[in-house]
Design a protein around this motif. Structure first.
Motif, PDB file in Angstrom:
ATOM      1  N   GLN A 157     -14.495 121.467  23.402  1.00  0.00           N
ATOM      2  CA  GLN A 157     -13.433 120.467  23.439  1.00  0.00           C
ATOM      3  C   GLN A 157     -13.940 119.144  22.871  1.00  0.00           C
ATOM      4  O   GLN A 157     -15.041 118.704  23.218  1.00  0.00           O
ATOM      5  CB  GLN A 157     -12.961 120.261  24.875  1.00  0.00           C
ATOM      6  N   VAL A 158     -13.134 118.533  22.004  1.00  0.00           N
ATOM      7  CA  VAL A 158     -13.452 117.211  21.471  1.00  0.00           C
ATOM      8  C   VAL A 158     -12.987 116.199  22.504  1.00  0.00           C
ATOM      9  O   VAL A 158     -11.800 116.101  22.796  1.00  0.00           O
ATOM     10  CB  VAL A 158     -12.777 116.966  20.107  1.00  0.00           C
ATOM     11  N   VAL A 159     -13.943 115.446  23.074  1.00  0.00           N
ATOM     12  CA  VAL A 159     -13.618 114.515  24.155  1.00  0.00           C
ATOM     13  C   VAL A 159     -13.586 113.057  23.707  1.00  0.00           C
ATOM     14  O   VAL A 159     -13.087 112.204  24.430  1.00  0.00           O
ATOM     15  CB  VAL A 159     -14.581 114.685  25.356  1.00  0.00           C
ATOM     16  N   PRO A 166      -6.764 128.843  28.062  1.00  0.00           N
ATOM     17  CA  PRO A 166      -7.811 128.314  27.191  1.00  0.00           C
ATOM     18  C   PRO A 166      -7.920 126.802  27.304  1.00  0.00           C
ATOM     19  O   PRO A 166      -6.950 126.110  27.583  1.00  0.00           O
ATOM     20  CB  PRO A 166      -7.352 128.729  25.792  1.00  0.00           C
ATOM     21  N   VAL A 167      -9.131 126.314  27.075  1.00  0.00           N
ATOM     22  CA  VAL A 167      -9.376 124.875  27.077  1.00  0.00           C
ATOM     23  C   VAL A 167      -8.729 124.304  25.818  1.00  0.00           C
ATOM     24  O   VAL A 167      -8.918 124.840  24.730  1.00  0.00           O
ATOM     25  CB  VAL A 167     -10.897 124.599  27.059  1.00  0.00           C
ATOM     26  N   PRO A 168      -7.941 123.225  25.937  1.00  0.00           N
ATOM     27  CA  PRO A 168      -7.360 122.643  24.716  1.00  0.00           C
ATOM     28  C   PRO A 168      -8.459 122.120  23.800  1.00  0.00           C
ATOM     29  O   PRO A 168      -9.520 121.717  24.263  1.00  0.00           O
ATOM     30  CB  PRO A 168      -6.473 121.513  25.238  1.00  0.00           C
ATOM     31  N   ALA A 169      -8.213 122.146  22.496  1.00  0.00           N
ATOM     32  CA  ALA A 169      -9.217 121.731  21.514  1.00  0.00           C
ATOM     33  C   ALA A 169      -9.604 120.266  21.651  1.00  0.00           C
ATOM     34  O   ALA A 169     -10.689 119.876  21.255  1.00  0.00           O
ATOM     35  CB  ALA A 169      -8.705 122.009  20.107  1.00  0.00           C
ATOM     36  N   ALA A 170      -8.705 119.456  22.189  1.00  0.00           N
ATOM     37  CA  ALA A 170      -8.972 118.017  22.315  1.00  0.00           C
ATOM     38  C   ALA A 170      -8.482 117.529  23.665  1.00  0.00           C
ATOM     39  O   ALA A 170      -7.548 118.075  24.237  1.00  0.00           O
ATOM     40  CB  ALA A 170      -8.294 117.248  21.198  1.00  0.00           C
ATOM     41  N   ILE A 171      -9.109 116.472  24.122  1.00  0.00           N
ATOM     42  CA  ILE A 171      -8.777 115.922  25.429  1.00  0.00           C
ATOM     43  C   ILE A 171      -7.479 115.105  25.395  1.00  0.00           C
ATOM     44  O   ILE A 171      -6.878 114.861  26.421  1.00  0.00           O
ATOM     45  CB  ILE A 171      -9.955 115.104  25.976  1.00  0.00           C
ATOM     46  N   SER A 172      -7.036 114.693  24.188  1.00  0.00           N
ATOM     47  CA  SER A 172      -5.811 113.909  24.080  1.00  0.00           C
ATOM     48  C   SER A 172      -5.039 114.296  22.817  1.00  0.00           C
ATOM     49  O   SER A 172      -5.626 114.795  21.858  1.00  0.00           O
ATOM     50  CB  SER A 172      -6.134 112.410  24.042  1.00  0.00           C
ATOM     51  N   PRO A 173      -3.727 114.035  22.808  1.00  0.00           N
ATOM     52  CA  PRO A 173      -2.931 114.333  21.604  1.00  0.00           C
ATOM     53  C   PRO A 173      -3.380 113.524  20.389  1.00  0.00           C
ATOM     54  O   PRO A 173      -3.295 114.006  19.260  1.00  0.00           O
ATOM     55  CB  PRO A 173      -1.505 113.950  22.010  1.00  0.00           C
ATOM     56  N   GLY A 174      -3.877 112.314  20.603  1.00  0.00           N
ATOM     57  CA  GLY A 174      -4.346 111.490  19.489  1.00  0.00           C
ATOM     58  C   GLY A 174      -5.545 112.117  18.789  1.00  0.00           C
ATOM     59  O   GLY A 174      -5.632 112.124  17.558  1.00  0.00           O
ATOM     60  N   ILE A 175      -6.472 112.653  19.565  1.00  0.00           N
ATOM     61  CA  ILE A 175      -7.625 113.336  18.988  1.00  0.00           C
ATOM     62  C   ILE A 175      -7.190 114.648  18.349  1.00  0.00           C
ATOM     63  O   ILE A 175      -7.619 114.993  17.256  1.00  0.00           O
ATOM     64  CB  ILE A 175      -8.720 113.563  20.056  1.00  0.00           C
ATOM     65  N   ALA A 176      -6.307 115.377  19.021  1.00  0.00           N
ATOM     66  CA  ALA A 176      -5.832 116.665  18.495  1.00  0.00           C
ATOM     67  C   ALA A 176      -5.177 116.503  17.129  1.00  0.00           C
ATOM     68  O   ALA A 176      -5.261 117.396  16.284  1.00  0.00           O
ATOM     69  CB  ALA A 176      -4.856 117.299  19.478  1.00  0.00           C
TER      70      ALA A 176
END
Length: 132
Positions: A49-51, A26-36
């Motif tokens: 995905q939140v980019v 699956p595509v991760p929900a966010a492009i970076s751990p900070g956004i996640a």
């Protein structure tokens, strides 16, 4: 470490990345751990995905904008709402209702929200999705 061992590690890493891409991970929900860290995801976002994520204070009120991309070719529906908190971590305002948003295949859109008042100092974006 010798150059031949480095090449083996690089080739192995590339092979694992390609294998993972074709395995349907699956595509991760966010492009970076900070956004996640700012997301509360219910289930999987199924190709969304939140980019990018930005926040700033305008007239002493927090404003947040998130850029969301549909990485799939099929249309998807996103449901989201913002949760605002004060410096002590307590919820500010009554809470928002779920907002639906439709993403066409490979489309990018922005979601935006403004806090209820100046006491809001932090936020989380709660998200859920379903295929169309």
């Amino acid at each position: 470490m010798t150059s031949s061992i480095k090449k083996i590690f690089i080739i192995t890493g590339l092979a694992l990345a390609v294998q993972s891409a074709f395995a349907g991970d699956p595509v991760p929900a966010a492009i970076s751990p900070g956004i996640a860290a700012k997301l509360m995801v219910r289930g999987e976002l199924q190709g969304l995905q939140v980019v990018d994520l930005r926040s700033q204070r305008k007239n002493d009120v927090m404003v947040v904008q998130a850029e969301v991309t549909n990485t799939d070719v099929k249309d998807l529906r996103l449901y989201y709402r913002f949760r605002w908190t004060d410096a002590a971590g307590m919820q500010v305002g009554d809470g928002e209702v779920w907002k639906p948003m439709t993403f066409l295949g490979k489309q990018t859109q922005f979601i935006k929200s403004t806090a209820y008042g100046p006491q809001a100092t932090d936020f989380k974006i709660e998200m859920s999705s379903e295929p169309r």
